[in-house]
Design a protein around this motif. Structure first.
Motif, PDB file in Angstrom:
ATOM      1  N   TRP A   1       0.807  -1.211   0.000  1.00 28.31           N
ATOM      2  CA  TRP A   1       0.000   0.000   0.000  1.00 28.31           C
ATOM      3  C   TRP A   1       0.848   1.272   0.000  1.00 28.31           C
ATOM      4  CZ3 TRP A   1       0.134   3.794   3.704  1.00 28.31           C
ATOM      5  CH2 TRP A   1       0.756   3.475   4.910  1.00 28.31           C
ATOM      6  N   LYS A   2       2.030   1.225   0.600  1.00 23.91           N
ATOM      7  CA  LYS A   2       2.895   2.406   0.618  1.00 23.91           C
ATOM      8  C   LYS A   2       3.352   2.762  -0.794  1.00 23.91           C
ATOM      9  CE  LYS A   2       4.607   1.599   5.311  1.00 23.91           C
ATOM     10  NZ  LYS A   2       5.796   1.316   6.158  1.00 23.91           N
TER      11      LYS A   2
ATOM     12  N   PHE B   1       2.386   6.102  -2.911  1.00 20.45           N
ATOM     13  CA  PHE B   1       3.443   6.855  -3.604  1.00 20.45           C
ATOM     14  C   PHE B   1       3.037   7.152  -5.043  1.00 20.45           C
ATOM     15  CE2 PHE B   1       7.061   6.187  -6.568  1.00 20.45           C
ATOM     16  CZ  PHE B   1       7.736   7.393  -6.357  1.00 20.45           C
ATOM     17  N   LEU B   2       2.482   6.160  -5.735  1.00 24.01           N
ATOM     18  CA  LEU B   2       2.070   6.346  -7.122  1.00 24.01           C
ATOM     19  C   LEU B   2       0.908   7.330  -7.241  1.00 24.01           C
ATOM     20  CD1 LEU B   2       2.246   2.706  -8.539  1.00 24.01           C
ATOM     21  CD2 LEU B   2       3.904   4.553  -8.837  1.00 24.01           C
ATOM     22  N   ILE B   3      -0.042   7.250  -6.311  1.00 23.89           N
ATOM     23  CA  ILE B   3      -1.182   8.177  -6.323  1.00 23.89           C
ATOM     24  C   ILE B   3      -0.689   9.615  -6.195  1.00 23.89           C
ATOM     25  CG2 ILE B   3      -3.198   8.971  -5.027  1.00 23.89           C
ATOM     26  CD1 ILE B   3      -3.784   6.021  -4.393  1.00 23.89           C
ATOM     27  N   LEU B   4       0.199   9.849  -5.240  1.00 24.94           N
ATOM     28  CA  LEU B   4       0.725  11.198  -5.026  1.00 24.94           C
ATOM     29  C   LEU B   4       1.589  11.650  -6.200  1.00 24.94           C
ATOM     30  CD1 LEU B   4       1.711  10.922  -1.246  1.00 24.94           C
ATOM     31  CD2 LEU B   4      -0.329  12.000  -2.219  1.00 24.94           C
TER      32      LEU B   4
ATOM     33  N   LYS C   1      -2.231  -6.215  -2.339  1.00 21.98           N
ATOM     34  CA  LYS C   1      -1.225  -7.039  -1.658  1.00 21.98           C
ATOM     35  C   LYS C   1      -1.294  -6.843  -0.139  1.00 21.98           C
ATOM     36  CE  LYS C   1       2.466  -9.745  -2.294  1.00 21.98           C
ATOM     37  NZ  LYS C   1       3.780  -9.217  -2.726  1.00 21.98           N
ATOM     38  N   SER C   2      -1.747  -5.645   0.278  1.00 23.76           N
ATOM     39  CA  SER C   2      -1.816  -5.314   1.704  1.00 23.76           C
ATOM     40  C   SER C   2      -3.202  -5.467   2.306  1.00 23.76           C
ATOM     41  CB  SER C   2      -1.333  -3.873   1.941  1.00 23.76           C
ATOM     42  OG  SER C   2      -0.003  -3.689   1.558  1.00 23.76           O
ATOM     43  N   ILE C   3      -4.246  -5.089   1.547  1.00 23.66           N
ATOM     44  CA  ILE C   3      -5.585  -5.016   2.145  1.00 23.66           C
ATOM     45  C   ILE C   3      -6.636  -5.841   1.397  1.00 23.66           C
ATOM     46  CG2 ILE C   3      -5.140  -2.764   3.191  1.00 23.66           C
ATOM     47  CD1 ILE C   3      -6.648  -1.452   0.888  1.00 23.66           C
ATOM     48  N   GLY C   4      -6.241  -6.560   0.351  1.00 27.96           N
ATOM     49  CA  GLY C   4      -7.183  -7.387  -0.388  1.00 27.96           C
ATOM     50  C   GLY C   4      -7.840  -6.631  -1.533  1.00 27.96           C
ATOM     51  N   ASP C   5      -8.428  -7.378  -2.460  1.00 25.75           N
ATOM     52  CA  ASP C   5      -8.974  -6.789  -3.678  1.00 25.75           C
ATOM     53  C   ASP C   5     -10.147  -5.851  -3.441  1.00 25.75           C
ATOM     54  OD1 ASP C   5      -7.429  -7.645  -5.925  1.00 25.75           O
ATOM     55  OD2 ASP C   5      -8.158  -9.678  -5.616  1.00 25.75           O
ATOM     56  N   PHE C   6     -11.061  -6.212  -2.533  1.00 23.37           N
ATOM     57  CA  PHE C   6     -12.245  -5.389  -2.325  1.00 23.37           C
ATOM     58  C   PHE C   6     -11.871  -3.994  -1.832  1.00 23.37           C
ATOM     59  CE2 PHE C   6     -15.587  -3.712   0.480  1.00 23.37           C
ATOM     60  CZ  PHE C   6     -16.628  -3.623  -0.419  1.00 23.37           C
TER      61      PHE C   6
END
Length: 248
Positions: free
Chosen positions: A17-18, A22-25, A162-167
């Motif tokens: 998620w980190k 990073f990509l979003i920002l 990878k961190s919080i699942g697909d949903f």
């Protein structure tokens, strides 16, 4: 275990998620600013460049294994490519009729505001109009669908998943996609002044969130990012058709 990230990026990030944040920002904030500037100056040449850069992100950041993880693979369910196209096309017309029903031809209608950026001549014969439509539609069906889907439903979604699942990852990438599109409608530049249409913006953002989730569903059902790309392409095709033939 094979790494999703290329060796250089693995020095700084894990594929989680980190990295997605990073990509979003890195990509969404500059794009937001550039689109607002384009709306003010009517110079949209950099927007195509942004989408092209988006399209290269899996090849810049990911290994061959990583690209497979994000869905850059051959579809396993081809009928969902057809469904994806129908879903995207249908949603574009639903959004047109919703805007027309509530806001008619005012600039509070998202399609009315976005259509002005296409600079469609008022006096244009049917032949020239068809040619212009074909060029505009093809551009809209290639650049942003490939670029945005590779980035949002591809690399950003998969890193969060990878961190919080697909949903939950779908909620995150859809939210990022929807909020980024406030630069296309929400903060609007009309008669040399900036305005913010609160309620129309809420409808627009919610619509972008919903269509983003639909893009993800098409990716998941087809087992390939191509499902999301086709749904997005069809949405852009329908939207462009509305601009040329239902609003002009």
């Amino acid at each position: 275990m094979e790494s999703e990230l290329k060796p250089f990026w693995s020095k700084f990030f894990n594929f989680n998620w980190k990295f997605g944040l990073f990509l979003i920002l890195l990509f969404c904030i500059p794009r937001f600013i550039l689109v607002l500037n384009a709306n003010e100056t009517s110079n949209y040449k950099f927007i195509g460049l942004i989408m092209t850069i988006y399209g290269f992100t899996p090849f810049i950041f990911l290994t061959k294994h990583g690209r497979k993880i994000i869905g850059l693979t051959k579809p396993k369910n081809y009928k969902w490519l057809f469904y994806a196209f129908i879903i995207g096309l249908t949603f574009s017309f639903i959004l047109y009729f919703l805007g027309d029903l509530i806001y008619q031809s005012s600039f509070e209608n998202w399609y009315v505001y976005i259509e002005k950026s296409y600079n469609i001549p008022n006096e244009i014969n049917l032949n020239d109009k068809l040619i212009l439509f074909a060029i505009t539609a093809m551009t809209g069906m290639i650049f942003s669908p490939i670029g945005e889907e590779f980035l949002f439903r591809g690399i950003i979604h998969s890193s969060f998943a990878k961190s919080i699942g697909d949903f939950k990852a779908s909620i995150v990438d859809s939210s990022a996609f929807a909020l980024t599109h406030i630069s296309h409608f929400g903060l609007v530049f009309i008669n040399n002044e900036w305005h913010f249409f609160a309620f129309p913006t809420m409808i627009w953002v919610l619509s972008m969130f919903v269509v983003s989730v639909l893009f993800y569903i098409c990716r998941r059902k087809s087992k390939s990012i191509l499902g999301a790309v086709l749904c997005h392409s069809a949405f852009n095709l329908g939207m462009t058709y509305c601009f040329f033939y239902m609003m002009n």
